[in-house]
Design a protein around this motif. Structure first.
Motif, PDB file in Angstrom:
ATOM      1  N   ALA A  83      42.429  28.588  43.716  1.00 25.87           N
ATOM      2  CA  ALA A  83      41.141  29.030  43.170  1.00 25.87           C
ATOM      3  C   ALA A  83      40.832  30.462  43.599  1.00 25.87           C
ATOM      4  CB  ALA A  83      40.036  28.095  43.645  1.00 25.87           C
TER       5      ALA A  83
ATOM      6  N   CYS B 221      40.123  33.853  41.348  1.00 29.67           N
ATOM      7  CA  CYS B 221      38.773  34.402  41.394  1.00 29.67           C
ATOM      8  C   CYS B 221      38.761  35.817  41.971  1.00 29.67           C
ATOM      9  CB  CYS B 221      37.908  33.470  42.232  1.00 29.67           C
ATOM     10  SG  CYS B 221      36.230  33.988  42.323  1.00 29.67           S
TER      11      CYS B 221
ATOM     12  N   LEU C 169      40.612  29.040  36.073  1.00 30.97           N
ATOM     13  CA  LEU C 169      39.821  28.729  37.264  1.00 30.97           C
ATOM     14  C   LEU C 169      38.828  27.609  36.986  1.00 30.97           C
ATOM     15  CD1 LEU C 169      38.978  29.618  40.145  1.00 30.97           C
ATOM     16  CD2 LEU C 169      37.499  31.301  39.115  1.00 30.97           C
TER      17      LEU C 169
END
Length: 446
Positions: free
Chosen positions: A306, A310, A432
């Motif tokens: 993640a 991000c 994501l």
């Protein structure tokens, strides 16, 4: 695994041919697609070829490497536009991707170490060759010395393990339990620096601020994950020692994460803010993993994937503003809602993912890490509350300061993004938030 590695090797000569930029970029996306199709959800090694093999832990991180490297090329169109040694740039990106694939798919710890160190060289060249300020030399030195100094003990201890057990194959080392404190320190120190843990994190903000957009994306996206991956592999041998000594690292990570959140709140450089937020996220991941619970191991893997997407997306966004305004300062990058209205949505989406808002994979990782840390000791609750609150605070600070406020009077125009930039941001944000729908793959891989 060899077919992907050979495919990458054969891409290298193509990158030196004239006017082949778009072909090589398309080939990288095609390879990402091919790799996605060789879907692996087993905890045993499969796709075996010579010293390479992939289990689900490696698969996710190699997939991330392919994805981020393809997006790096998309983000670095300026290198091609100004013909700024674009063939060498391509060579270093492909070479770095090759090193990362070999690192994550190595089945022996020595070959893992070799490629782990090898990935440092192309990163260094990306920072030194395509970085912005003259301070990039100092940043490169920091990166080199921090990483190399900590990883020499790792090499010595690997040779020692080979001397004792006659093998460095990861599958065979699951059952051994080392009992020397020296082994414990030397095996994990290199990975703690690479993560980076608070107190050995100083190389990271420097490297990020001086690196070009591609360097920042790969640093945040994949290179920080090398440390996490190494720890997940090595801790199988250190369980007994870990139960005694891990309290040190958990304490440092949690307190360090909180202090870094406060540091984030007084940054005026966009890139430095995002870089320090990486240290906070990785601190939390490290703390969760050090509890040695299943929840901790699984959530660390989730958060690594993640955070890769991000953070890389936020660096790409910061670069889009930098290309328009020629500055990364928040004093100039304010009121961007007037200047680039269509980018405000992407700032919002990625900032909210950064503070682990609802549909993102970050949330799933962080919930698991909270679980593992509170299960380990309820006292960690105090630091976790502060950490979660300030994480949201600096993400909000980043978004509101850059988008709202009085626009800098030197800018009189309105600017839209290119189609390439919207595609780049969508390819960061969509996986994501879509991967949560198949979250069991990330959480239940043990």
């Amino acid at each position: 695994m060899l077919k992907f590695i050979l495919m990458l090797v054969f891409l290298i000569p193509l990158s030196f041919l004239n006017k082949f930029w778009w072909l090589v970029q398309s080939m990288l996306y095609l390879m990402t697609f091919f790799y996605m199709m060789s879907y692996i959800t087993l905890t045993d090694f499969c796709n075996l070829s010579y010293i390479f093999g992939v289990d689900i832990l490696s698969y996710g991180l190699i997939m991330l490497s392919f994805w981020i490297c393809s997006l790096m090329i998309t983000a670095s169109e300026k290198v091609y536009h100004y013909k700024y040694f674009n063939s060498f740039f391509f060579f270093f990106v492909i070479f770095l991707l090759l090193m990362l694939c070999c690192t994550f798919s190595s089945m022996g710890l020595f070959s893992f170490y070799l490629f782990f160190e090898g990935s440092l060289i192309p990163t260094l060249f990306l920072i030194l060759g395509w970085g912005y300020q003259p301070e990039r030399l100092q940043a490169g030195m920091y990166l080199l010395f921090y990483t190399l100094l900590a990883s020499l003990p790792l090499l010595v201890s690997l040779f020692n393990i080979y001397g004792f057990y006659g093998s460095l194959y990861i599958g065979l080392l699951n059952n051994i339990s080392l009992s020397s404190l020296l082994f414990y320190m030397s095996l994990i120190l290199a990975f703690l620096v690479k993560m980076p843990m608070f107190m050995v994190h100083l190389w990271l903000p420097k490297a990020h601020v001086e690196a070009p957009v591609s360097g920042s994306m790969i640093l945040a996206g994949v290179l920080l994950k090398l440390g996490g991956y190494g720890l997940l592999r090595v801790y199988l041998m250190l369980t007994k020692l870990g139960l005694s000594y891990n309290i040190i690292w958990i304490s440092i990570s949690l307190i360090g994460g909180f202090l870094m959140s406060l540091v984030c709140l007084r940054q005026v450089d966009l890139k430095a803010l995002i870089a320090y937020s990486s240290v906070v996220h990785m601190g939390m991941a490290l703390g969760g993993m050090m509890t040695l619970t299943e929840w901790g191991f699984m959530s660390m893997y989730t958060l690594m994937i993640a955070h890769g997407l991000c953070s890389s997306g936020l660096f790409a966004l910061a670069n889009i503003s930098y290309e328009r305004l020629g500055s990364r300062s928040l004093l100039i990058n304010k009121g961007l809602m007037n200047f680039m209205p269509s980018m405000t949505l992407w700032w919002f989406l990625l900032s909210s993912s950064n503070m682990a808002a609802l549909p993102s994979l970050n949330l799933m990782g962080e919930i698991g890490l909270l679980n593992s840390l509170v299960m380990w000791s309820w006292i960690s609750m105090i630091m976790l509350m502060l950490l979660s609150f300030f994480s949201a605070a600096y993400s909000l600070y980043l978004y509101s300061y850059s988008q709202h406020g009085m626009i800098y009077s030197g800018i009189y125009s309105c600017s839209m993004g290119y189609l390439r930039e919207y595609l780049l941001l969508m390819l960061h944000w969509l996986p994501l938030n879509i991967l949560v729908l198949k979250g069991d793959l990330f959480i239940l891989w043990l």
